[in-house]
Design a protein around this motif. Structure first.
Motif, PDB file in Angstrom:
ATOM      1  N   ASP A 248       0.847  -1.193   0.000  1.00  0.00           N
ATOM      2  CA  ASP A 248       0.000   0.000   0.000  1.00  0.00           C
ATOM      3  C   ASP A 248       0.881   1.241   0.000  1.00  0.00           C
ATOM      4  OD1 ASP A 248      -2.301  -1.453  -0.001  1.00  0.00           O
ATOM      5  OD2 ASP A 248      -2.693  -1.270   2.139  1.00  0.00           O
ATOM      6  N   VAL A 249       0.683   2.114  -0.993  1.00  0.00           N
ATOM      7  CA  VAL A 249       1.458   3.356  -1.091  1.00  0.00           C
ATOM      8  C   VAL A 249       0.499   4.521  -1.294  1.00  0.00           C
ATOM      9  CG1 VAL A 249       3.435   2.148  -2.095  1.00  0.00           C
ATOM     10  CG2 VAL A 249       1.734   3.204  -3.609  1.00  0.00           C
ATOM     11  N   GLN A 250       0.999   5.736  -1.124  1.00  0.00           N
ATOM     12  CA  GLN A 250       0.200   6.917  -1.420  1.00  0.00           C
ATOM     13  C   GLN A 250      -0.207   6.890  -2.893  1.00  0.00           C
ATOM     14  OE1 GLN A 250      -0.836   9.359   0.822  1.00  0.00           O
ATOM     15  NE2 GLN A 250      -0.088   7.808   2.262  1.00  0.00           N
ATOM     16  N   ALA A 251      -1.445   7.246  -3.166  1.00  0.00           N
ATOM     17  CA  ALA A 251      -1.992   7.116  -4.516  1.00  0.00           C
ATOM     18  C   ALA A 251      -1.148   7.843  -5.557  1.00  0.00           C
ATOM     19  CB  ALA A 251      -3.432   7.624  -4.544  1.00  0.00           C
ATOM     20  N   HIS A 252      -0.557   8.982  -5.190  1.00  0.00           N
ATOM     21  CA  HIS A 252       0.197   9.759  -6.182  1.00  0.00           C
ATOM     22  C   HIS A 252       1.506   9.065  -6.578  1.00  0.00           C
ATOM     23  CE1 HIS A 252       2.187  11.091  -2.443  1.00  0.00           C
ATOM     24  NE2 HIS A 252       3.242  11.331  -3.211  1.00  0.00           N
ATOM     25  N   LEU A 253       1.936   8.036  -5.799  1.00  0.00           N
ATOM     26  CA  LEU A 253       3.157   7.307  -6.130  1.00  0.00           C
ATOM     27  C   LEU A 253       2.899   6.171  -7.117  1.00  0.00           C
ATOM     28  CD1 LEU A 253       4.835   7.085  -2.601  1.00  0.00           C
ATOM     29  CD2 LEU A 253       5.380   8.669  -4.470  1.00  0.00           C
ATOM     30  N   ALA A 254       1.645   5.806  -7.294  1.00  0.00           N
ATOM     31  CA  ALA A 254       1.302   4.713  -8.210  1.00  0.00           C
ATOM     32  C   ALA A 254       1.451   5.187  -9.652  1.00  0.00           C
ATOM     33  CB  ALA A 254      -0.121   4.238  -7.951  1.00  0.00           C
ATOM     34  N   GLN A 255       2.164   4.436 -10.457  1.00  0.00           N
ATOM     35  CA  GLN A 255       2.395   4.824 -11.839  1.00  0.00           C
ATOM     36  C   GLN A 255       1.220   4.403 -12.708  1.00  0.00           C
ATOM     37  OE1 GLN A 255       6.226   3.627 -13.346  1.00  0.00           O
ATOM     38  NE2 GLN A 255       7.200   3.770 -11.339  1.00  0.00           N
ATOM     39  N   SER A 256       0.778   5.289 -13.582  1.00  0.00           N
ATOM     40  CA  SER A 256      -0.305   4.936 -14.493  1.00  0.00           C
ATOM     41  C   SER A 256       0.184   3.855 -15.448  1.00  0.00           C
ATOM     42  CB  SER A 256      -0.775   6.158 -15.281  1.00  0.00           C
ATOM     43  OG  SER A 256       0.252   6.638 -16.101  1.00  0.00           O
ATOM     44  N   GLY A 257      -0.678   2.908 -15.734  1.00  0.00           N
ATOM     45  CA  GLY A 257      -0.296   1.826 -16.626  1.00  0.00           C
ATOM     46  C   GLY A 257       0.565   0.777 -15.972  1.00  0.00           C
ATOM     47  N   GLY A 258       0.680   0.825 -14.621  1.00  0.00           N
ATOM     48  CA  GLY A 258       1.467  -0.180 -13.919  1.00  0.00           C
ATOM     49  C   GLY A 258       0.822  -1.542 -14.004  1.00  0.00           C
ATOM     50  N   PRO A 259       1.569  -2.609 -13.754  1.00  0.00           N
ATOM     51  CA  PRO A 259       1.022  -3.970 -13.865  1.00  0.00           C
ATOM     52  C   PRO A 259      -0.101  -4.209 -12.862  1.00  0.00           C
ATOM     53  CG  PRO A 259       3.156  -4.002 -12.793  1.00  0.00           C
ATOM     54  CD  PRO A 259       2.976  -2.622 -13.309  1.00  0.00           C
ATOM     55  N   SER A 260      -1.148  -4.867 -13.308  1.00  0.00           N
ATOM     56  CA  SER A 260      -2.265  -5.206 -12.428  1.00  0.00           C
ATOM     57  C   SER A 260      -2.182  -6.641 -11.943  1.00  0.00           C
ATOM     58  CB  SER A 260      -3.602  -4.997 -13.170  1.00  0.00           C
ATOM     59  OG  SER A 260      -3.654  -5.811 -14.326  1.00  0.00           O
ATOM     60  N   ASP A 261      -1.172  -7.388 -12.400  1.00  0.00           N
ATOM     61  CA  ASP A 261      -1.001  -8.787 -12.032  1.00  0.00           C
ATOM     62  C   ASP A 261       0.490  -9.095 -12.045  1.00  0.00           C
ATOM     63  OD1 ASP A 261      -0.807 -11.707 -12.221  1.00  0.00           O
ATOM     64  OD2 ASP A 261      -2.972 -11.653 -12.560  1.00  0.00           O
ATOM     65  N   ALA A 262       0.976  -9.802 -11.029  1.00  0.00           N
ATOM     66  CA  ALA A 262       2.399 -10.134 -10.958  1.00  0.00           C
ATOM     67  C   ALA A 262       2.844 -10.963 -12.150  1.00  0.00           C
ATOM     68  CB  ALA A 262       2.687 -10.882  -9.658  1.00  0.00           C
ATOM     69  N   GLU A 263       1.922 -11.728 -12.738  1.00  0.00           N
ATOM     70  CA  GLU A 263       2.254 -12.565 -13.890  1.00  0.00           C
ATOM     71  C   GLU A 263       2.791 -11.734 -15.054  1.00  0.00           C
ATOM     72  OE1 GLU A 263       2.455 -16.296 -15.854  1.00  0.00           O
ATOM     73  OE2 GLU A 263       2.007 -15.837 -13.772  1.00  0.00           O
ATOM     74  N   GLN A 264       2.402 -10.455 -15.108  1.00  0.00           N
ATOM     75  CA  GLN A 264       2.825  -9.589 -16.203  1.00  0.00           C
ATOM     76  C   GLN A 264       4.317  -9.257 -16.146  1.00  0.00           C
ATOM     77  OE1 GLN A 264      -1.063  -7.044 -15.384  1.00  0.00           O
ATOM     78  NE2 GLN A 264       0.019  -6.229 -17.135  1.00  0.00           N
ATOM     79  N   VAL A 265       4.938  -9.361 -14.985  1.00  0.00           N
ATOM     80  CA  VAL A 265       6.345  -8.957 -14.860  1.00  0.00           C
ATOM     81  C   VAL A 265       7.281 -10.103 -14.538  1.00  0.00           C
ATOM     82  CG1 VAL A 265       5.669  -6.637 -14.176  1.00  0.00           C
ATOM     83  CG2 VAL A 265       6.120  -8.328 -12.410  1.00  0.00           C
ATOM     84  N   ILE A 266       6.765 -11.207 -14.001  1.00  0.00           N
ATOM     85  CA  ILE A 266       7.621 -12.347 -13.680  1.00  0.00           C
ATOM     86  C   ILE A 266       8.207 -12.919 -14.975  1.00  0.00           C
ATOM     87  CG2 ILE A 266       7.628 -14.714 -12.810  1.00  0.00           C
ATOM     88  CD1 ILE A 266       5.526 -13.771 -10.765  1.00  0.00           C
ATOM     89  N   GLY A 267       9.517 -13.089 -15.000  1.00  0.00           N
ATOM     90  CA  GLY A 267      10.189 -13.597 -16.192  1.00  0.00           C
ATOM     91  C   GLY A 267      10.808 -12.503 -17.042  1.00  0.00           C
ATOM     92  N   LEU A 268      10.477 -11.222 -16.746  1.00  0.00           N
ATOM     93  CA  LEU A 268      11.087 -10.117 -17.476  1.00  0.00           C
ATOM     94  C   LEU A 268      12.427  -9.751 -16.830  1.00  0.00           C
ATOM     95  CD1 LEU A 268       8.011  -7.798 -18.193  1.00  0.00           C
ATOM     96  CD2 LEU A 268       9.012  -9.581 -19.642  1.00  0.00           C
ATOM     97  N   SER A 269      13.211  -8.963 -17.548  1.00  0.00           N
ATOM     98  CA  SER A 269      14.565  -8.618 -17.111  1.00  0.00           C
ATOM     99  C   SER A 269      14.640  -7.135 -16.753  1.00  0.00           C
ATOM    100  CB  SER A 269      15.545  -8.941 -18.245  1.00  0.00           C
ATOM    101  OG  SER A 269      16.860  -8.562 -17.911  1.00  0.00           O
ATOM    102  N   ALA A 270      15.390  -6.822 -15.700  1.00  0.00           N
ATOM    103  CA  ALA A 270      15.550  -5.435 -15.271  1.00  0.00           C
ATOM    104  C   ALA A 270      16.344  -4.651 -16.311  1.00  0.00           C
ATOM    105  CB  ALA A 270      16.247  -5.375 -13.915  1.00  0.00           C
ATOM    106  N   ARG A 271      15.782  -3.537 -16.749  1.00  0.00           N
ATOM    107  CA  ARG A 271      16.465  -2.694 -17.742  1.00  0.00           C
ATOM    108  C   ARG A 271      17.656  -1.961 -17.123  1.00  0.00           C
ATOM    109  NH1 ARG A 271      14.250  -0.430 -22.441  1.00  0.00           N
ATOM    110  NH2 ARG A 271      12.145  -0.973 -21.746  1.00  0.00           N
ATOM    111  N   ARG A 272      17.530  -1.673 -15.822  1.00  0.00           N
ATOM    112  CA  ARG A 272      18.566  -0.959 -15.076  1.00  0.00           C
ATOM    113  C   ARG A 272      18.511  -1.427 -13.631  1.00  0.00           C
ATOM    114  NH1 ARG A 272      14.197   2.202 -15.802  1.00  0.00           N
ATOM    115  NH2 ARG A 272      13.233   3.115 -13.952  1.00  0.00           N
ATOM    116  N   ALA A 273      19.400  -0.936 -12.792  1.00  0.00           N
ATOM    117  CA  ALA A 273      19.358  -1.288 -11.379  1.00  0.00           C
ATOM    118  C   ALA A 273      18.070  -0.759 -10.746  1.00  0.00           C
ATOM    119  CB  ALA A 273      20.575  -0.702 -10.657  1.00  0.00           C
ATOM    120  N   LEU A 274      17.403  -1.607  -9.951  1.00  0.00           N
ATOM    121  CA  LEU A 274      16.131  -1.251  -9.323  1.00  0.00           C
ATOM    122  C   LEU A 274      16.250  -1.509  -7.830  1.00  0.00           C
ATOM    123  CD1 LEU A 274      13.887  -3.066 -11.962  1.00  0.00           C
ATOM    124  CD2 LEU A 274      14.235  -0.592 -11.790  1.00  0.00           C
TER     125      LEU A 274
END
Length: 259
Positions: A143-169
């Protein structure tokens, strides 16, 4: 003494038979690095203290089928009614204070937004270096402050699992679509097998890649025999397709990436 031994043997045999169905805890955690059936399931009874894994990092991941088998060995029955793929057990000291939905499996949907000025978003559970591939235990709903949520962010973890970090995170940062890319499977100068598939006939040639490529990305291959270039699409490590199958491979990049 013989009577006591007989009683113990009967108990060992009858224990599993007397066990019943169990329910997965909403947010499985352990507090000492020893993950037990009681940490994972409600109603584990006498099997609650059975250790099924030792957690070396912030979490340990079980495949659902693996977890069912481990439970069954102790006579516990978990039906997996939500058809989960994975279950993550976290260090109790690092687990989020809010209730997390279904143990953060890769198929868990975004929890409903909380009342007020907060919203549940995916965040990184650990620091990731550029090129690291996201695993199920690497993301968690927070849970974060609403203004910190990025528009178009993933709505399901399945969308990002298996992808590669473009930069250090960094751990705790909100997961953004621009953070991640499909993992590279072909590097420039790699030897690549290119398959031409048409009319049920497959012809394979060997070439050398002229650029890096992730699954579903176009890559030009130089035929090692003729020196001609082939416009292909990457489908896996050292593998590409050309011809009619190339367009299909680009359209179904996610399908190839899961193989």
């Amino acid at each position: 003494m013989r009577a006591l031994t007989l009683v113990a043997a009967i108990a060992l045999i009858a224990g599993p038979a007397l066990a019943g169905p169990v329910t997965l805890r909403a947010n499985p955690v352990d507090d000492d690095g020893r993950v037990t059936l009681g940490d994972i399931f409600e109603g584990a009874g006498a099997a609650a203290g059975v250790v099924v894994a030792n957690r070396a990092g912030p979490s340990v991941v079980f495949e659902a089928g693996q977890l069912q088998a481990l439970a069954a060995r102790s006579g516990l029955q978990w039906a997996n009614p939500m058809n989960l793929r994975r279950v993550v057990v976290r260090n109790a000291a690092l687990a989020p204070g809010a209730v997390v939905s279904t143990a953060m499996t890769s198929t868990a949907p975004r929890p409903a937004a909380t009342a007020g000025a907060t919203v549940s978003v995916l965040t990184y559970a650990r620091n990731l270096a550029a090129g690291d591939v996201v695993q199920p235990e690497d993301v968690v709903w927070t849970d974060v402050q609403a203004h910190l949520a990025q528009s178009g962010g993933p709505s399901d973890a399945e969308q990002v699992i298996g992808l590669s970090a473009r930069r250090a995170l960094r751990a705790g940062a909100v997961v953004g679509a621009r953070d991640l890319v499909a993992p590279q499977v072909i590097a420039r100068n790699d030897t690549v097998e290119v398959a031409f598939v048409a009319g049920g006939v497959t012809l394979t040639v060997t070439g050398r890649a002229t650029r890096n490529a992730a699954v579903g990305e176009p890559v030009t291959i130089t035929n090692l025999t003729s020196g001609r270039t082939i416009e292909a699409v990457a489908t896996g490590p050292g593998q590409a397709v050309a011809g009619p199958q190339a367009q299909l491979a680009r359209a179904n990049a996610a399908q190839y990436a899961l193989r």
